[in-house]
Structure formats: C-alpha cells, structure tokens
Write a protein that holds these residues in place. Structure first.
Motif, PDB file in Angstrom:
ATOM      1  N   PHE A 340       0.784  -1.241   0.000  1.00 39.94           N
ATOM      2  CA  PHE A 340       0.000   0.000   0.000  1.00 39.94           C
ATOM      3  C   PHE A 340       0.818   1.296   0.000  1.00 39.94           C
ATOM      4  O   PHE A 340       0.241   2.364  -0.072  1.00 39.94           O
ATOM      5  CB  PHE A 340      -0.920   0.032   1.227  1.00 39.94           C
ATOM      6  N   HIS A 341       2.146   1.229   0.155  1.00 34.47           N
ATOM      7  CA  HIS A 341       2.884   2.468   0.416  1.00 34.47           C
ATOM      8  C   HIS A 341       4.227   2.464  -0.323  1.00 34.47           C
ATOM      9  O   HIS A 341       5.174   1.822   0.097  1.00 34.47           O
ATOM     10  CB  HIS A 341       3.091   2.579   1.938  1.00 34.47           C
ATOM     11  N   ILE A 342       4.282   3.187  -1.440  1.00 35.74           N
ATOM     12  CA  ILE A 342       5.499   3.194  -2.254  1.00 35.74           C
ATOM     13  C   ILE A 342       5.777   4.591  -2.816  1.00 35.74           C
ATOM     14  O   ILE A 342       4.878   5.270  -3.311  1.00 35.74           O
ATOM     15  CB  ILE A 342       5.370   2.198  -3.432  1.00 35.74           C
ATOM     16  N   HIS A 343       7.047   5.005  -2.717  1.00 36.00           N
ATOM     17  CA  HIS A 343       7.487   6.280  -3.291  1.00 36.00           C
ATOM     18  C   HIS A 343       8.249   6.030  -4.586  1.00 36.00           C
ATOM     19  O   HIS A 343       8.912   5.009  -4.728  1.00 36.00           O
ATOM     20  CB  HIS A 343       8.378   7.027  -2.301  1.00 36.00           C
ATOM     21  N   THR A 344       8.132   6.956  -5.504  1.00 31.75           N
ATOM     22  CA  THR A 344       8.835   6.831  -6.789  1.00 31.75           C
ATOM     23  C   THR A 344       9.709   8.060  -7.003  1.00 31.75           C
ATOM     24  O   THR A 344       9.780   8.941  -6.136  1.00 31.75           O
ATOM     25  CB  THR A 344       7.824   6.753  -7.951  1.00 31.75           C
ATOM     26  N   ASP A 372       3.280   8.964  -3.329  1.00 33.25           N
ATOM     27  CA  ASP A 372       4.376   9.922  -3.124  1.00 33.25           C
ATOM     28  C   ASP A 372       3.969  11.009  -2.133  1.00 33.25           C
ATOM     29  O   ASP A 372       2.804  11.128  -1.771  1.00 33.25           O
ATOM     30  CB  ASP A 372       4.811  10.505  -4.473  1.00 33.25           C
ATOM     31  N   HIS A 373       4.981  11.793  -1.711  1.00 34.50           N
ATOM     32  CA  HIS A 373       4.749  12.817  -0.691  1.00 34.50           C
ATOM     33  C   HIS A 373       3.959  14.007  -1.230  1.00 34.50           C
ATOM     34  O   HIS A 373       3.939  14.263  -2.426  1.00 34.50           O
ATOM     35  CB  HIS A 373       6.092  13.311  -0.144  1.00 34.50           C
ATOM     36  N   SER A 374       3.359  14.745  -0.317  1.00 31.64           N
ATOM     37  CA  SER A 374       2.571  15.925  -0.691  1.00 31.64           C
ATOM     38  C   SER A 374       3.410  17.199  -0.561  1.00 31.64           C
ATOM     39  O   SER A 374       4.514  17.176  -0.029  1.00 31.64           O
ATOM     40  CB  SER A 374       1.322  16.005   0.189  1.00 31.64           C
ATOM     41  N   SER A 412      -1.535   8.896  -2.495  1.00 23.84           N
ATOM     42  CA  SER A 412      -0.677   9.950  -1.965  1.00 23.84           C
ATOM     43  C   SER A 412      -0.399   9.640  -0.507  1.00 23.84           C
ATOM     44  O   SER A 412      -1.235   9.046   0.177  1.00 23.84           O
ATOM     45  CB  SER A 412      -1.393  11.310  -2.064  1.00 23.84           C
ATOM     46  N   GLU A 413       0.815   9.990  -0.051  1.00 23.47           N
ATOM     47  CA  GLU A 413       1.063  10.035   1.382  1.00 23.47           C
ATOM     48  C   GLU A 413       0.970  11.512   1.734  1.00 23.47           C
ATOM     49  O   GLU A 413       1.929  12.252   1.599  1.00 23.47           O
ATOM     50  CB  GLU A 413       2.435   9.469   1.765  1.00 23.47           C
ATOM     51  N   VAL A 414      -0.222  11.905   2.135  1.00 23.89           N
ATOM     52  CA  VAL A 414      -0.480  13.326   2.336  1.00 23.89           C
ATOM     53  C   VAL A 414      -0.136  13.711   3.775  1.00 23.89           C
ATOM     54  O   VAL A 414      -0.428  12.969   4.719  1.00 23.89           O
ATOM     55  CB  VAL A 414      -1.955  13.651   1.975  1.00 23.89           C
ATOM     56  N   THR A 528       5.285  -0.912   2.611  1.00 25.04           N
ATOM     57  CA  THR A 528       6.735  -0.973   2.841  1.00 25.04           C
ATOM     58  C   THR A 528       7.374   0.400   2.949  1.00 25.04           C
ATOM     59  O   THR A 528       8.483   0.521   3.438  1.00 25.04           O
ATOM     60  CB  THR A 528       7.451  -1.700   1.689  1.00 25.04           C
ATOM     61  N   ASP A 529       6.681   1.463   2.464  1.00 25.54           N
ATOM     62  CA  ASP A 529       7.317   2.778   2.406  1.00 25.54           C
ATOM     63  C   ASP A 529       8.575   2.697   1.541  1.00 25.54           C
ATOM     64  O   ASP A 529       9.565   3.380   1.810  1.00 25.54           O
ATOM     65  CB  ASP A 529       7.668   3.259   3.832  1.00 25.54           C
ATOM     66  N   SER A 530       8.517   1.857   0.507  1.00 24.57           N
ATOM     67  CA  SER A 530       9.672   1.666  -0.376  1.00 24.57           C
ATOM     68  C   SER A 530      10.072   2.975  -1.036  1.00 24.57           C
ATOM     69  O   SER A 530       9.223   3.739  -1.484  1.00 24.57           O
ATOM     70  CB  SER A 530       9.318   0.666  -1.488  1.00 24.57           C
ATOM     71  N   HIS A 531      11.381   3.217  -1.097  1.00 24.11           N
ATOM     72  CA  HIS A 531      11.897   4.332  -1.868  1.00 24.11           C
ATOM     73  C   HIS A 531      12.750   3.810  -3.027  1.00 24.11           C
ATOM     74  O   HIS A 531      13.467   4.554  -3.673  1.00 24.11           O
ATOM     75  CB  HIS A 531      12.704   5.273  -0.972  1.00 24.11           C
ATOM     76  N   SER A 532      12.668   2.492  -3.248  1.00 22.38           N
ATOM     77  CA  SER A 532      13.429   1.832  -4.310  1.00 22.38           C
ATOM     78  C   SER A 532      12.834   0.434  -4.471  1.00 22.38           C
ATOM     79  O   SER A 532      12.252  -0.096  -3.523  1.00 22.38           O
ATOM     80  CB  SER A 532      14.902   1.756  -3.888  1.00 22.38           C
TER      81      SER A 532
HETATM   82 ZN   LIG Z   1       6.325   7.209   2.945  1.00 22.17          ZN
END
Ligand SMILES: [Zn+2]
Ligand SMILES: [Zn+2]
Length: 574
Positions: A340-344, A372-374, A412-414, A528-532
């Motif tokens: 549910f939680h991934i950044h690109t 992604d972040h807000s 979004s991760e707002v 996972t809050d993955s950043h990769s």
């Molecule tokens: Zn995050």
C-alpha cells in the motif's frame, strides 16, 4: 556479499577517513556507497562482467576495492583504518546526531574516545567550553546517548534476517539433509534482536561446527566446541550455533526459540502433568522416560497443547488461548496480495512508476499503490497538486500497460499539518484510489494536541490509512505522544485503517498496538514505504509484525483482492 554489505564497508571507510581529518576522500567513498546501494544488479555480477567500473563515482581505486570485497568478503584497507582509530570513537559515531567531525573535535580537544567518556563530559558540562557547543547541543547529545543505550546494541530484524538466512543456507549447504533452523528472538520476529541463534541436528557435530566457523563473513571465532560455537561477523553481529541429536531437535528448537517467559509457563504445565521439559526433550518425572522431543509439535502435544506459532510466544496469553482452543489463525505471507505504500522518483524515491510496477508484478503481487509525498514536505520533494495530476496520468498509463498482471492504484502520502488539516484539498484527494495520511513535522506536540491533530485528519472523510501512526524510528526517535486507544476508536467509526509500516527501522504500528487496533475493530494495511524496488521485500517484515499482533487474514487489507480493495476504499468518496 550483497550490495548493502559492500556499501556499508565504504560508508565505514568514509567515516574513518573523516575521523582522521582527511578531506574529499570521504565524500568519494560515500558517493560510491550510495551508488552501490541504488544499483539494480548484484555487485558480484557487475564485477564478473567488468561493469562495476561504470558505476557513477567509482574510479580505478574504488573499483579495485570492490573487486577485493567481492573476492574475499573483506577489505584490508578498512581493517588498517580501524587499527588507527580508537575503537570507542567508532561507537561515539553511533550516537544519533554525532557525525565524524564532531567526534573528532571531541577527541582532539577533550580527549574523548568512548561513549562513556562523552557521557561523563556532557554531564559535567565540559562540552560548553568548546567552540560551537552550547547547552542545547549538550542536551541533544545526551538524548542521543540515551537512545543508543535504550537500543542496547540491538540490531534491526530487517538487517539481521537476511544475514541469518544466508548464514543458515551456508551451513545447510555444507551439511545437507539435516534439520536446521534459526531460533531465538529472530524466529519470533521481534523488531530488534540481540544475536543470531542457529540450531542444527546432527550425529557429526564437528562437521557442523567446522562448516559454521568457515563462513566467509566471520571476523572472529569466539568459541568452538562440538555442541556449541560462537562467532562474530564482520558487521558486528554475534552468531551462536548449537548442535543437538535428532531426538532432541524439536525440544531444543522450542527451548532456544523462547521467549524465556513463554517457556516458564510451558514448563509449569509440564509439572502439572508430571512431566519434565527441557532442551533435550519431555520426560516422565521419576522414570525419566522420554515422551517427546524430536519435533516441536511433539513437545507441545505432550503437554496437551497445539503447536504455537513462534511470533506468539511472548507470554501474552498465548498458552491459555491454546488451552482453550482459541489461538488465532495468523495471517500468512502467502495471503498478502500487494503493497500500500510506495514512493517513486516523482518525490524522493529512486525508481520510476514503471520500474515499481514491473518489479512488483515479478514478485507476484496483485496490486501496488503509488503514494508519493505531498507539497509541504519539500525536503522529500513533495508533489504540488498540478504535479500530482500529471502523475495520475502516468499511473494510468503504466496501469493500462500492466492491466493483465497487476493493479496500480493511484495514491498519496499526504501530510497531516500541525492543525490537523490535510496538505491537499479534499477535491483532489477524492480523485485518488488510496490516501495515506502521515505526520512528518512538529512531532513533539503534547499528547492531547497530537491526539486532536490526528483525529481531525481521521474524521476528514478523505483518509483511508493512517501512515506510521506513532512515527517512531527504532533506535533513533521515540514514538510521538498520542492516545492510541482514542485514535483507534475514532478510526473504527470513520472506517480508516492503521498502517503497519514495514520499513525495517519503523515497524509502526508495532506488534502490541496491532492487537489493540484489532480489539477496537480497526483493520491494518501493510505498506513498505519503499523508496526503491529493493525495499519491496520489506513487506514480509510487516506480515511478521501483524502476526506478532495476533492478526488474522481478515484483519489485514493486503489480503483482499484488488477489486474488493477498490470497493472498500471508494466508500470514502461517496
Ligand atoms: Zn512514505
Ligand atoms: Zn511517511
């Protein structure tokens, strides 16, 4: 030697060089380390193909060092540097907020070369005599020392687990076809572990201990015997080996998995039944006749208990639940359908939406959410509303392309702002599939204010998941002060899920809070809050945490099919 191991060696080299006052070189090593961390391919493969020289920041000298590490599992240069710097000073570097420059200044000007000496100097306010040090700095360093002490030199589950698995695989390859397992707190899935315990059943214990001591990443053999050996790995982790006879394997596995408190209760039940339980087996008192021991199941069965999953063995009511036939049927890694939680690279991640979707599809996921972040989170390159709208277009394109193998949710991760309002307008959030709301600023609010801030966000009607609810970072940041029971009550009413953030240093909600959320009827969503793409594998840490929180399949949104998730979440927009 994986990419993170090689990167870690170079980071250490950089720190040591900086401690010696060397300029420029440390940055070069850090740049190379970061590039290796981000590398898509295995560093050993890159070396084999001679392509490690193409890695950004890797010149001839560093390339040679990479070859040495890949070939030998170590770097002589690092050992050399280590011998030139007091060992205690390296420990000082582990204090949050103390970098090499500060450590060196403290060493030069106050002769400090250990954490204990630094603590003493802080407490007697000797730091304030230094240029650039005030009462505030002292306070911060003292807090850092306390955080370090409270982590007690423990290692994150997410760091220790791959190390332990690789080590076990090495032993099992050397002595095939014997029962072997990791035990201890690592098997129970605790968020941090002290050391790694490996158990093997064998009739030739010397062969096993030989295989154990010959592992490439061992830096020192601390003890070596036929039934018990201990080594120190290059990364500082201690690994203990026990070798037992096959007839005792289950009893030893049960015993060495712990927890101690769980085993006290197990032994007591044994006493009530006239049985003696120890690491060798279960025996009839008096006659000493063995009644069980070769498997864990047999040990529990002899006591009139069903097998209890290791994650539950914490003396948290699991034995009485087992006696009553009320053990939960825990959620399993195989039940989990997505993340549910991934950044690109649209915010602070390193990979494209396409790369994430392909990697997740290859892992067999049925869905991923791009979150992604807000805009307020400028340090993480948060998206403006316009940029988020453009990103929606790209998510749609990637989603269409992969329609047959994976569902790509937009999201979004707002940020939850200090006043509890959200960082994007409601109209925009309603266009998204998944909205995670998180706190990234002003963490030190009083409990009542923080609770109000979060409940306001939960009640906005625009949120699906509360992200990393306590914002703790293991070993570095204490959880925020918040009334979680109230949060869970409000979330239950508002239909908002709690995140189990699976990033190794977060694991937030933690185990006991998962259980509390369930008691309040609040589901959890693992992210996972993955950043990769490399971080996607952390998903399993979230599942382990959920299991430790007694959660069953139905309590975890990740076990739902993408269509059912969509239906459930769309309730927010009606
Ligand atoms: Zn995050
Ligand atoms: Zn976050």
């Amino acid at each position: 030697m994986g990419n993170p191991d090689v990167a870690r060696i170079f980071y250490e080299v950089a720190d040591l060089l900086e401690l010696q006052g060397v300029s420029f070189k440390p940055q070069a090593y850090r740049r190379a380390a970061a590039a290796i961390e981000q590398l898509e391919v295995d560093i050993a493969d890159a070396v084999r193909e001679g392509r490690h020289k193409e890695i950004p920041g890797v010149g001839a000298a560093i390339a040679k060092k990479i070859e040495e590490i890949v070939d030998t599992g170590r770097l002589a240069y690092l050992d050399e540097l280590k011998s030139e710097v007091p060992a205690g000073l390296l420990e000082v570097l582990m204090i949050p907020d103390v970098g090499p420059k500060t450590a060196m200044q403290l060493h030069r000007e106050l002769g400090i070369s250990s954490v204990a000496e630094l603590k003493e100097a802080v407490e007697s306010h000797r730091l304030q005599s230094l240029k650039g040090f005030g009462a505030k700095t002292e306070e911060r360093i003292l807090l850092g020392i306390r955080t370090l002490e409270s982590s007690g030199g423990r290692t994150l589950l997410g760091e220790a687990r791959p190390v332990a698995r690789a080590y076990l695989a090495h032993v099992m390859a050397c002595v095939p076809d014997v029962p072997a397992s990791i035990c201890g707190s690592l098997r129970r899935g605790r968020d941090t572990i002290g050391d790694i315990d490996i158990l093997v059943a064998s009739d030739s214990p010397d062969e096993v201990s030989e295989a154990f001591a010959s592992y490439g990443l061992v830096s020192e053999v601390l003890a070596r015997g036929s039934t018990k050996s201990s080594v120190l790995l290059q990364n500082g982790l201690q690994v203990d080996l026990r070798v037992v006879e096959a007839s005792s394997y289950g009893a030893a596995l049960q015993y060495f998995t712990g927890s101690k408190e769980h085993n006290v209760i197990v032994r007591k039940i044994g006493v009530e039944r006239g049985l003696k339980v120890n690491e060798y087996g279960v025996f009839e008192r008096g006659t000493e006749r063995p009644v069980a021991g070769d498997s864990e199941e047999s040990v529990y069965e002899a006591l009139g208990l069903p097998w209890i999953p290791p994650e539950l063995r914490e003396d948290a009511g699991e034995v009485s639940a087992a006696l009553d036939g009320k053990l939960p049927s825990l959620v399993d890694a195989s039940d989990i359908r997505g993340d549910f939680h991934i950044h690109t690279d649209w915010s602070d991640g390193s990979d494209t939406i396409e790369e994430i979707a392909s990697a997740a599809a290859n892992l067999g996921y049925e869905f991923v959410a791009i979150t992604d972040h807000s805009q307020s989170l400028t340090i993480a390159n948060g998206l403006s509303p316009e940029k988020l709208r453009r990103q929606l277009g790209e998510i749609g394109r990637v989603g269409d392309k992969h329609a047959d193998d994976i569902t790509v949710f937009s999201g979004s991760e707002v940020d939850i702002k200090p006043d509890g309002s959200l960082d994007f307008p409601s109209s925009l959030l309603r266009e998204l599939d998944v909205v995670i709301a998180s706190i990234h600023s002003k963490m030190k609010m009083p409990k009542a204010d923080m609770t109000k801030r979060m409940t306001k966000a939960l009640e906005s009607g625009d949120v699906d998941i509360l992200g990393h609810p306590t914002a703790r970072i293991i070993g570095r940041r204490e959880p925020v002060e918040v009334d979680l029971e109230e949060i869970f009550e409000v979330a239950a009413d508002a239909g908002v899920a709690m995140e189990v953030n699976a990033f190794p240093d977060r694991l937030d909600l933690r185990d006991v809070h998962c259980r509390l959320a369930k008691e309040h009827g609040v589901p959890v969503a693992i992210g996972t809050d993955s950043h990769s793409v490399r971080h996607l594998e952390y998903l399993e840490l979230g599942t382990i945490t959920a299991r430790r929180g007694w959660l069953e399949k139905g309590d975890v949104l990740n076990t739902f099919r993408p269509n059912d998730i969509r239906k459930r979440l769309s309730g927010r927009r009606s």
